[in-house]
Write a protein that holds these residues in place. Structure first.
Motif, PDB file in Angstrom:
ATOM      1  N   GLY A  53      -3.219   6.416  12.860  1.00  0.00           N
ATOM      2  CA  GLY A  53      -2.845   7.349  11.736  1.00  0.00           C
ATOM      3  C   GLY A  53      -2.251   6.720  10.542  1.00  0.00           C
ATOM      4  O   GLY A  53      -1.497   5.781  10.737  1.00  0.00           O
ATOM      5  N   LYS A  54      -1.605   7.451   9.997  1.00  0.00           N
ATOM      6  CA  LYS A  54      -1.088   6.398   8.573  1.00  0.00           C
ATOM      7  C   LYS A  54      -0.626   8.389   7.785  1.00  0.00           C
ATOM      8  O   LYS A  54      -1.131   8.804   7.903  1.00  0.00           O
ATOM      9  CB  LYS A  54      -2.177   5.499   7.797  1.00  0.00           C
ATOM     10  CG  LYS A  54      -3.350   6.775   7.039  1.00  0.00           C
ATOM     11  CD  LYS A  54      -3.685   6.223   6.155  1.00  0.00           C
ATOM     12  CE  LYS A  54      -4.706   6.230   5.422  1.00  0.00           C
ATOM     13  NZ  LYS A  54      -6.202   5.831   5.282  1.00  0.00           N
ATOM     14  N   TRP A  55       0.215   7.784   6.853  1.00  0.00           N
ATOM     15  CA  TRP A  55       1.086   8.638   5.780  1.00  0.00           C
ATOM     16  C   TRP A  55       1.555   7.668   4.522  1.00  0.00           C
ATOM     17  O   TRP A  55       1.614   6.831   5.043  1.00  0.00           O
ATOM     18  CB  TRP A  55       2.215   9.495   6.261  1.00  0.00           C
ATOM     19  CG  TRP A  55       3.151   9.098   6.912  1.00  0.00           C
ATOM     20  CD1 TRP A  55       4.710   9.326   6.369  1.00  0.00           C
ATOM     21  CD2 TRP A  55       3.510   8.668   8.514  1.00  0.00           C
ATOM     22  NE1 TRP A  55       5.075   8.888   6.322  1.00  0.00           N
ATOM     23  CE2 TRP A  55       5.263   8.300   7.941  1.00  0.00           C
ATOM     24  CE3 TRP A  55       3.442   8.607   9.823  1.00  0.00           C
ATOM     25  CZ2 TRP A  55       6.076   7.750   8.996  1.00  0.00           C
ATOM     26  CZ3 TRP A  55       3.919   7.827  10.004  1.00  0.00           C
ATOM     27  CH2 TRP A  55       5.459   7.474  10.549  1.00  0.00           C
ATOM     28  N   GLY A  56       1.524   8.712   3.389  1.00  0.00           N
ATOM     29  CA  GLY A  56       2.732   8.129   2.494  1.00  0.00           C
ATOM     30  C   GLY A  56       1.275   7.462   1.546  1.00  0.00           C
ATOM     31  O   GLY A  56       0.425   6.707   1.781  1.00  0.00           O
ATOM     32  N   SER A  57       1.499   7.662   0.118  1.00  0.00           N
ATOM     33  CA  SER A  57       0.750   6.332  -0.907  1.00  0.00           C
ATOM     34  C   SER A  57       1.972   6.585  -2.465  1.00  0.00           C
ATOM     35  O   SER A  57       3.272   7.110  -2.060  1.00  0.00           O
ATOM     36  CB  SER A  57      -0.261   7.597  -1.531  1.00  0.00           C
ATOM     37  OG  SER A  57      -0.122   8.625  -1.936  1.00  0.00           O
ATOM     38  N   ASN A  64       0.913  -1.767  -0.115  1.00  0.00           N
ATOM     39  CA  ASN A  64       0.246   0.184  -0.051  1.00  0.00           C
ATOM     40  C   ASN A  64       1.209   1.617  -0.588  1.00  0.00           C
ATOM     41  O   ASN A  64       0.692   2.790   0.373  1.00  0.00           O
ATOM     42  CB  ASN A  64      -1.154   0.405   1.049  1.00  0.00           C
ATOM     43  CG  ASN A  64      -2.023  -0.748   0.919  1.00  0.00           C
ATOM     44  OD1 ASN A  64      -2.958  -0.999  -0.018  1.00  0.00           O
ATOM     45  ND2 ASN A  64      -2.369  -1.914   1.880  1.00  0.00           N
ATOM     46  N   HIS A  65       1.921   0.979   0.319  1.00  0.00           N
ATOM     47  CA  HIS A  65       3.451   2.548  -0.130  1.00  0.00           C
ATOM     48  C   HIS A  65       3.525   3.175   0.862  1.00  0.00           C
ATOM     49  O   HIS A  65       2.650   4.730   0.620  1.00  0.00           O
ATOM     50  CB  HIS A  65       2.437   3.370  -1.316  1.00  0.00           C
ATOM     51  CG  HIS A  65       3.269   1.869  -2.794  1.00  0.00           C
ATOM     52  ND1 HIS A  65       3.844   1.688  -2.838  1.00  0.00           N
ATOM     53  CD2 HIS A  65       1.837   1.384  -3.627  1.00  0.00           C
ATOM     54  CE1 HIS A  65       4.111   0.523  -4.024  1.00  0.00           C
ATOM     55  NE2 HIS A  65       2.893   0.322  -4.444  1.00  0.00           N
ATOM     56  N   ARG A  66       2.772   2.467   2.006  1.00  0.00           N
ATOM     57  CA  ARG A  66       2.520   3.328   2.707  1.00  0.00           C
ATOM     58  C   ARG A  66       2.802   2.871   4.985  1.00  0.00           C
ATOM     59  O   ARG A  66       2.853   1.777   4.734  1.00  0.00           O
ATOM     60  CB  ARG A  66       0.877   4.028   4.323  1.00  0.00           C
ATOM     61  CG  ARG A  66       0.384   3.310   3.740  1.00  0.00           C
ATOM     62  CD  ARG A  66      -0.882   2.900   3.613  1.00  0.00           C
ATOM     63  NE  ARG A  66      -1.874   1.634   4.355  1.00  0.00           N
ATOM     64  CZ  ARG A  66      -3.670   1.862   4.064  1.00  0.00           C
ATOM     65  NH1 ARG A  66      -4.293   2.961   3.820  1.00  0.00           N
ATOM     66  NH2 ARG A  66      -3.710   0.431   4.659  1.00  0.00           N
ATOM     67  N   ILE A  67       3.290   4.506   6.007  1.00  0.00           N
ATOM     68  CA  ILE A  67       3.289   3.790   7.088  1.00  0.00           C
ATOM     69  C   ILE A  67       2.228   3.903   7.845  1.00  0.00           C
ATOM     70  O   ILE A  67       1.525   5.232   7.492  1.00  0.00           O
ATOM     71  CB  ILE A  67       4.677   4.728   7.359  1.00  0.00           C
ATOM     72  CG1 ILE A  67       6.031   4.347   6.434  1.00  0.00           C
ATOM     73  CG2 ILE A  67       4.711   4.084   9.151  1.00  0.00           C
ATOM     74  CD1 ILE A  67       6.153   3.047   7.060  1.00  0.00           C
ATOM     75  N   GLN A  68       1.630   3.342   8.708  1.00  0.00           N
ATOM     76  CA  GLN A  68       1.007   3.045   9.579  1.00  0.00           C
ATOM     77  C   GLN A  68       1.310   3.070  11.109  1.00  0.00           C
ATOM     78  O   GLN A  68       2.244   2.266  11.123  1.00  0.00           O
ATOM     79  CB  GLN A  68      -0.772   1.712   9.236  1.00  0.00           C
ATOM     80  CG  GLN A  68      -1.175   1.715   7.920  1.00  0.00           C
ATOM     81  CD  GLN A  68      -2.283   1.215   8.130  1.00  0.00           C
ATOM     82  OE1 GLN A  68      -3.215   1.545   8.533  1.00  0.00           O
ATOM     83  NE2 GLN A  68      -2.459  -0.462   7.560  1.00  0.00           N
ATOM     84  N   TYR A  69       0.570   3.826  11.683  1.00  0.00           N
ATOM     85  CA  TYR A  69       0.378   3.264  12.960  1.00  0.00           C
ATOM     86  C   TYR A  69      -0.117   2.967  13.619  1.00  0.00           C
ATOM     87  O   TYR A  69      -1.443   3.563  14.134  1.00  0.00           O
ATOM     88  CB  TYR A  69       1.907   4.187  13.484  1.00  0.00           C
ATOM     89  CG  TYR A  69       0.952   5.554  13.670  1.00  0.00           C
ATOM     90  CD1 TYR A  69       0.503   6.912  14.677  1.00  0.00           C
ATOM     91  CD2 TYR A  69       1.053   6.237  12.847  1.00  0.00           C
ATOM     92  CE1 TYR A  69      -0.084   7.460  14.821  1.00  0.00           C
ATOM     93  CE2 TYR A  69       0.648   8.267  12.101  1.00  0.00           C
ATOM     94  CZ  TYR A  69       0.356   8.574  13.424  1.00  0.00           C
ATOM     95  OH  TYR A  69      -0.470   9.641  13.675  1.00  0.00           O
TER      96      TYR A  69
END
Length: 321
Positions: free
Chosen positions: A213-217, A199-204
């Motif tokens: 939360g999450k960020w990135g694409s 998913n090309h992202r970081i989740q926490y």
């Protein structure tokens, strides 16, 4: 006089909030099977002593080194027995020094003393509690909870230090708390960060798996990723470092995903990468180690001067209009 005092204070504040940069300091390793050589190193971790442990994937072993690359020891060989590996991909160091290693194609986690004496293992192939399908990353909390990215089951699992199942969360998808081949995991201060590779992202999450939360694409700009393959957190500063494998770089962020900086580009030179698959930071936040997988080496980076863009005189003058 008062104006110049204010100008000086303004510039001082601007410098203090600027993000730290990281500069190339050194490297070790090349492709091979001898001591200190690697074949696609896939993970790195730093012990409380400052020693650096490396998952030497295609050599089916773990090697460990001083902070600047002098080999101290190694263990492992191809196989399915205790202390043997089939593609070790991730590893982490417990507060007391024990080493936990993800044994990817054996669908298990093994753990050892700091010098490689076998202590235990858990996991078999499957979809049930405590089973794995191609696990990749592992992290351990200060309270000795062990988190594992169960990649092809698209979930994260949590265990006790001896491997007793605690809980799991996730499932295939792109929604909040869902994963597409999660690659790595890091934990600090009760927050669990997962590199959600597909998913090309970081989740926490909280330590019990509640989404925070999450960020990135997908992309190549600041804060974008192409298959983030590894994540770690500097405990001293809570900076989140991400090995952005498809972009051949490392990006680093604040604890909630605010972009702070990046280093690296594709190549074989100093400070360049070829599909980096591992990243680790020492306890003081001084050194950042990168498993430069395609170049069969470890590179390390130290803090440089803050990246401060000098304020223009016109901008400063505007403060006093």
């Amino acid at each position: 006089m008062k104006v110049w005092i204010v100008i000086t204070a303004y510039l001082t504040v601007a410098a203090s909030v600027a993000a730290t940069t990281y500069v190339y300091e050194g490297q070790w390793g090349r492709r091979g099977t001898g001591d200190g050589y690697f074949d696609h190193p896939a993970g790195a971790a730093v012990a409380p002593t400052g020693d650096v442990y490396v998952a030497d994937r295609d050599n089916h072993r773990v090697q460990y080194f001083t902070f600047d690359g002098w080999q101290l020891g190694a263990w492992g060989e191809p196989g399915t027995g205790d202390g043997q590996f089939r593609w070790p991909t991730g590893l982490t160091i417990a507060p007391g020094g024990n080493v936990y290693v993800v044994d990817h194609f054996n669908h298990r986690v093994q753990y050892f003393t700091s010098t490689g004496s076998f202590l235990g293992k858990w996991g078999t192939f499957g979809t049930g509690e405590g089973q794995f399908r191609y696990p990749v990353g592992v992290a351990i909390s200060s309270g000795h909870s062990v988190y594992v990215t169960d990649s092809h089951n698209h979930r994260c699992q949590e265990f006790t230090a001896s491997g007793s199942f605690s809980r799991a969360w996730g499932g295939p998808g792109s929604g909040n708390g869902e994963f597409n081949n999660p690659m790595d995991v890091a934990v600090t201060g009760g927050t669990v960060y997962v590199a959600d590779g597909g998913n090309h992202r970081i989740q926490y999450f909280t330590s019990s798996g509640s989404f925070l939360g999450k960020w990135g694409s997908y992309g190549a700009g600041e804060g974008y990723f192409k298959v983030p393959s590894a994540v770690t957190v500097s405990p001293a500063e809570r900076r989140v470092f991400v090995a952005d494998a498809g972009n051949d770089r490392v990006q680093y962020f604040g604890p909630a995903g605010i972009f702070l900086g990046a280093f690296g580009s594709y190549g074989k030179g100093a400070g360049q990468f070829d599909l980096p698959a591992g990243v680790a930071v020492d306890g003081a936040g001084r050194w950042v180690y990168v498993a430069d997988t395609g170049n069969h080496r470890i590179q390390y980076f130290g803090k440089g001067e803050p990246a401060v863009a000098p304020a223009s005189l016109g901008r400063v003058k505007a403060l006093f209009k």
